[in-house]
Design a protein around this motif. Sequence first.
Motif, PDB file in Angstrom:
ATOM      1  N   GLU B 351       0.813  -1.213   0.000  1.00 36.61           N
ATOM      2  CA  GLU B 351       0.000   0.000   0.000  1.00 36.61           C
ATOM      3  C   GLU B 351       0.855   1.276   0.000  1.00 36.61           C
ATOM      4  O   GLU B 351       0.330   2.369   0.167  1.00 36.61           O
ATOM      5  N   GLY B 352       2.166   1.121  -0.131  1.00 38.88           N
ATOM      6  CA  GLY B 352       3.018   2.303  -0.265  1.00 38.88           C
ATOM      7  C   GLY B 352       3.497   2.915   1.034  1.00 38.88           C
ATOM      8  O   GLY B 352       3.872   4.089   1.077  1.00 38.88           O
ATOM      9  N   TYR B 353       3.469   2.142   2.107  1.00 36.58           N
ATOM     10  CA  TYR B 353       3.976   2.651   3.382  1.00 36.58           C
ATOM     11  C   TYR B 353       5.322   2.000   3.703  1.00 36.58           C
ATOM     12  O   TYR B 353       5.676   0.985   3.100  1.00 36.58           O
ATOM     13  N   THR B 354       6.064   2.570   4.668  1.00 35.96           N
ATOM     14  CA  THR B 354       7.317   1.932   5.060  1.00 35.96           C
ATOM     15  C   THR B 354       7.002   0.788   6.019  1.00 35.96           C
ATOM     16  O   THR B 354       6.009   0.838   6.737  1.00 35.96           O
ATOM     17  N   PRO B 355       7.844  -0.238   6.030  1.00 37.82           N
ATOM     18  CA  PRO B 355       7.580  -1.365   6.931  1.00 37.82           C
ATOM     19  C   PRO B 355       7.980  -1.052   8.357  1.00 37.82           C
ATOM     20  O   PRO B 355       8.444  -1.913   9.077  1.00 37.82           O
ATOM     21  N   ASN B 356       7.834   0.167   8.761  1.00 41.86           N
ATOM     22  CA  ASN B 356       8.126   0.548  10.135  1.00 41.86           C
ATOM     23  C   ASN B 356       6.798   0.806  10.830  1.00 41.86           C
ATOM     24  O   ASN B 356       6.079   1.728  10.457  1.00 41.86           O
ATOM     25  N   TYR B 357       6.475  -0.031  11.771  1.00 44.86           N
ATOM     26  CA  TYR B 357       5.131   0.012  12.337  1.00 44.86           C
ATOM     27  C   TYR B 357       5.174  -0.490  13.765  1.00 44.86           C
ATOM     28  O   TYR B 357       6.146  -1.101  14.196  1.00 44.86           O
ATOM     29  N   LEU B 358       4.101  -0.221  14.479  1.00 45.76           N
ATOM     30  CA  LEU B 358       3.998  -0.703  15.851  1.00 45.76           C
ATOM     31  C   LEU B 358       2.618  -1.330  16.031  1.00 45.76           C
ATOM     32  O   LEU B 358       1.605  -0.712  15.708  1.00 45.76           O
ATOM     33  N   ILE B 359       2.614  -2.564  16.508  1.00 42.94           N
ATOM     34  CA  ILE B 359       1.351  -3.271  16.714  1.00 42.94           C
ATOM     35  C   ILE B 359       1.050  -3.268  18.205  1.00 42.94           C
ATOM     36  O   ILE B 359       1.909  -3.609  19.013  1.00 42.94           O
ATOM     37  N   GLU B 360      -0.147  -2.875  18.547  1.00 37.64           N
ATOM     38  CA  GLU B 360      -0.554  -2.952  19.946  1.00 37.64           C
ATOM     39  C   GLU B 360      -1.819  -3.781  20.052  1.00 37.64           C
ATOM     40  O   GLU B 360      -2.818  -3.490  19.401  1.00 37.64           O
ATOM     41  N   VAL B 361      -1.726  -4.830  20.853  1.00 40.35           N
ATOM     42  CA  VAL B 361      -2.880  -5.704  21.044  1.00 40.35           C
ATOM     43  C   VAL B 361      -3.357  -5.515  22.478  1.00 40.35           C
ATOM     44  O   VAL B 361      -2.548  -5.430  23.404  1.00 40.35           O
ATOM     45  N   ASP B 362      -4.652  -5.390  22.643  1.00 36.69           N
ATOM     46  CA  ASP B 362      -5.189  -5.196  23.990  1.00 36.69           C
ATOM     47  C   ASP B 362      -6.525  -5.928  24.094  1.00 36.69           C
ATOM     48  O   ASP B 362      -7.003  -6.479  23.101  1.00 36.69           O
ATOM     49  N   ARG B 363      -7.066  -5.939  25.272  1.00 41.07           N
ATOM     50  CA  ARG B 363      -8.389  -6.551  25.436  1.00 41.07           C
ATOM     51  C   ARG B 363      -9.273  -5.545  26.142  1.00 41.07           C
ATOM     52  O   ARG B 363      -8.969  -5.096  27.236  1.00 41.07           O
ATOM     53  N   VAL B 364     -10.334  -5.144  25.466  1.00 39.54           N
ATOM     54  CA  VAL B 364     -11.257  -4.170  26.033  1.00 39.54           C
ATOM     55  C   VAL B 364     -12.624  -4.833  26.110  1.00 39.54           C
ATOM     56  O   VAL B 364     -13.154  -5.302  25.100  1.00 39.54           O
ATOM     57  N   LYS B 365     -13.178  -4.889  27.285  1.00 41.57           N
ATOM     58  CA  LYS B 365     -14.491  -5.518  27.517  1.00 41.57           C
ATOM     59  C   LYS B 365     -14.543  -6.907  26.894  1.00 41.57           C
ATOM     60  O   LYS B 365     -15.459  -7.235  26.135  1.00 41.57           O
ATOM     61  N   ASN B 366     -13.535  -7.706  27.179  1.00 42.55           N
ATOM     62  CA  ASN B 366     -13.478  -9.100  26.704  1.00 42.55           C
ATOM     63  C   ASN B 366     -13.329  -9.273  25.196  1.00 42.55           C
ATOM     64  O   ASN B 366     -13.516 -10.364  24.671  1.00 42.55           O
ATOM     65  N   THR B 367     -13.037  -8.188  24.483  1.00 41.22           N
ATOM     66  CA  THR B 367     -12.803  -8.321  23.044  1.00 41.22           C
ATOM     67  C   THR B 367     -11.380  -7.860  22.749  1.00 41.22           C
ATOM     68  O   THR B 367     -10.944  -6.831  23.260  1.00 41.22           O
ATOM     69  N   ASP B 368     -10.671  -8.637  21.933  1.00 41.81           N
ATOM     70  CA  ASP B 368      -9.310  -8.245  21.565  1.00 41.81           C
ATOM     71  C   ASP B 368      -9.338  -7.049  20.632  1.00 41.81           C
ATOM     72  O   ASP B 368     -10.160  -6.983  19.721  1.00 41.81           O
ATOM     73  N   THR B 369      -8.414  -6.131  20.841  1.00 40.40           N
ATOM     74  CA  THR B 369      -8.296  -4.997  19.928  1.00 40.40           C
ATOM     75  C   THR B 369      -6.912  -5.045  19.277  1.00 40.40           C
ATOM     76  O   THR B 369      -5.952  -5.501  19.880  1.00 40.40           O
ATOM     77  N   LEU B 370      -6.853  -4.609  18.032  1.00 38.41           N
ATOM     78  CA  LEU B 370      -5.583  -4.575  17.303  1.00 38.41           C
ATOM     79  C   LEU B 370      -5.398  -3.171  16.745  1.00 38.41           C
ATOM     80  O   LEU B 370      -6.199  -2.709  15.937  1.00 38.41           O
TER      81      LEU B 370
END
Lengths: 141, 435
Positions: B351-370
């Motif tokens: 998609e034309g972006y640099t491969p520099n990224y940060l992934i944050e995974v969390d759980r809010v109200k029993n649902t995983d967030t990405l």
Amino acid sequence: MAIRQLSVFIENKKGKLSDAVKTISEAGINMRAMSIGDSDDFGILRLIVSDTAKAYSLLSEDMIVKVTDVIAVKMSDKEGALYTVLRVLEKADINVEYTYAFTARELGAYVVFRVNDVEAAEKALSDKGIVLMTEDEIRSI
Amino acid sequence: MGKYYQEEIETASREEILKIQNEKIVKQVKHVYENVPYYRNLMDEKGVKPEDIKSVDDIKKLPFLSKADLRDAYPYGLLGTDLKNCVRIHSTSGTTGRRVVAFYTQHDVDLWEECCARAIVAAGGTKDDVIQVAYGYGLFTGGFGVHGGSQKVGCLTLPMSSGNTERQIQFMMDLGSTILCCTPSYAAFIGESLAEKGYKPTDNKLKAGIFGAEPWTEEMRREIEKSLGIKAYDIYGLTESSGPGVAYECEEQKGMHINEDHFYAEIIDPDTGETLPEGSKGELVFTSLDKEAFPLLRYRTKDICVLTREKCACGRTHIKMCKPMGRSDDMMIIRGVNVFPSQIETVLIKEGYTPNYLIEVDRVKNTDTLDISVELQPGQFSDKVSDIQAKEKALEGAMRTMLGIGPKIHLVPPKSIARSEGKAVRVIDKRKLHD
Ligand SMILES: [Zn+2]
């Protein structure tokens, strides 16, 4: 009559906005107008400054900066001046992406318009006798 | 020196290699059993005696070692010789728990540097080359390993260490570096910085790069090759197994040859521990064949990959491993779906972006967030908030197609995500904090 506006991409984090403002003021550049558009993640700082070229080169050292043409109209004390401008633009089928107002002691209030077609907007407004501010006028405040 | 650093061993027949491996494994197991009580206990528990290991075929009888064992045994529990025989230590970054410390005798250092020398020659390195080592020097194995290999080949070695990109570029230009060694993300960063300074890919003298120590994709390889005007070679290794150079790529760029005379590789089913046949996908397990200070038998790397004995056009006969497809550690299960950071990287580059990224995974109200933070590129900037929000939405859509789940994308200014000078920390899983 277009006026050059600088837009700076900033992170929506404490201190990021002041970093940009500091860079400009420390270089002795004056801000003539300023507004911020933001979302949860980011902000777009929009500036009209006394020395566009210098501010651009300083800011673009470590930020994303873009120059956009905008127009500015001096608001008279008459009521409904802003409404009149918006009506004219609407009738001429010109989209206003965003506007912001600014007040300078010497000039009074003026409104900056970011439109999709600067040339068409200039023409439509001058046909109705509405005078646009020039870049010199704004910078010489 | 021609195409190979040690032609005889690198192109040895299968029978010759097996003969070397069988001789070495008998000695190595005996050495471990006699000198490493921690592993002797594991063998005793399993009822395996050193005499039971007569060839590499018997390796599957041995117990596994995991990173947890290495942490338990910290610092001296797996030491295979008297400390006074050791000349060096290296250590893992310790980002996930207690550090692992590996020890080296001079024999171990020589063996390791020999492996790195093979990798450098495979990447086209000769005495005439100038190697810029921009891996970190210190406890991290990258800098010292490649440095030693480079000197063995006879290259002019620039011990830059990582960071200080200004100086990297100055030396690269002034001294005409021909081979760059660093992490792939740092190579990409140097490429970006060169472009920012107005250099074209042809302005440098680089011909090759040897990049490793973190996962990277084929897309990223092509990006780096384009931005630096080089051929980019992959190199593999773990601090536990000595460092980079356990396996390395040849000019075919189709998998990495494992230095089989020093390391025996297996692929196992990560759930059952069963050894899988050649060509199967599973967890990579290494057994050192002639290490003194830190010999590891059946060490589970957690890297998911495939081994192949298919004939390689380069003439080397050593078995090849594919680029690790992900680490069983890195694999995230988000809302029941398996997600690898490498998939996210692939979408970003497409998609034309640099491969520099940060992934944050969390759980809010029993649902995983990405949540994925991605750096906006100058050419993509608009003064309209809605334009940038539309880009976020478009990237979210592309991610959903690839991953099967929809992340929230956050576009941030360039260089606001920390660049890795050692290993990249790309995933923050906050769910663990709640458990
Ligand atoms: Zn090959």
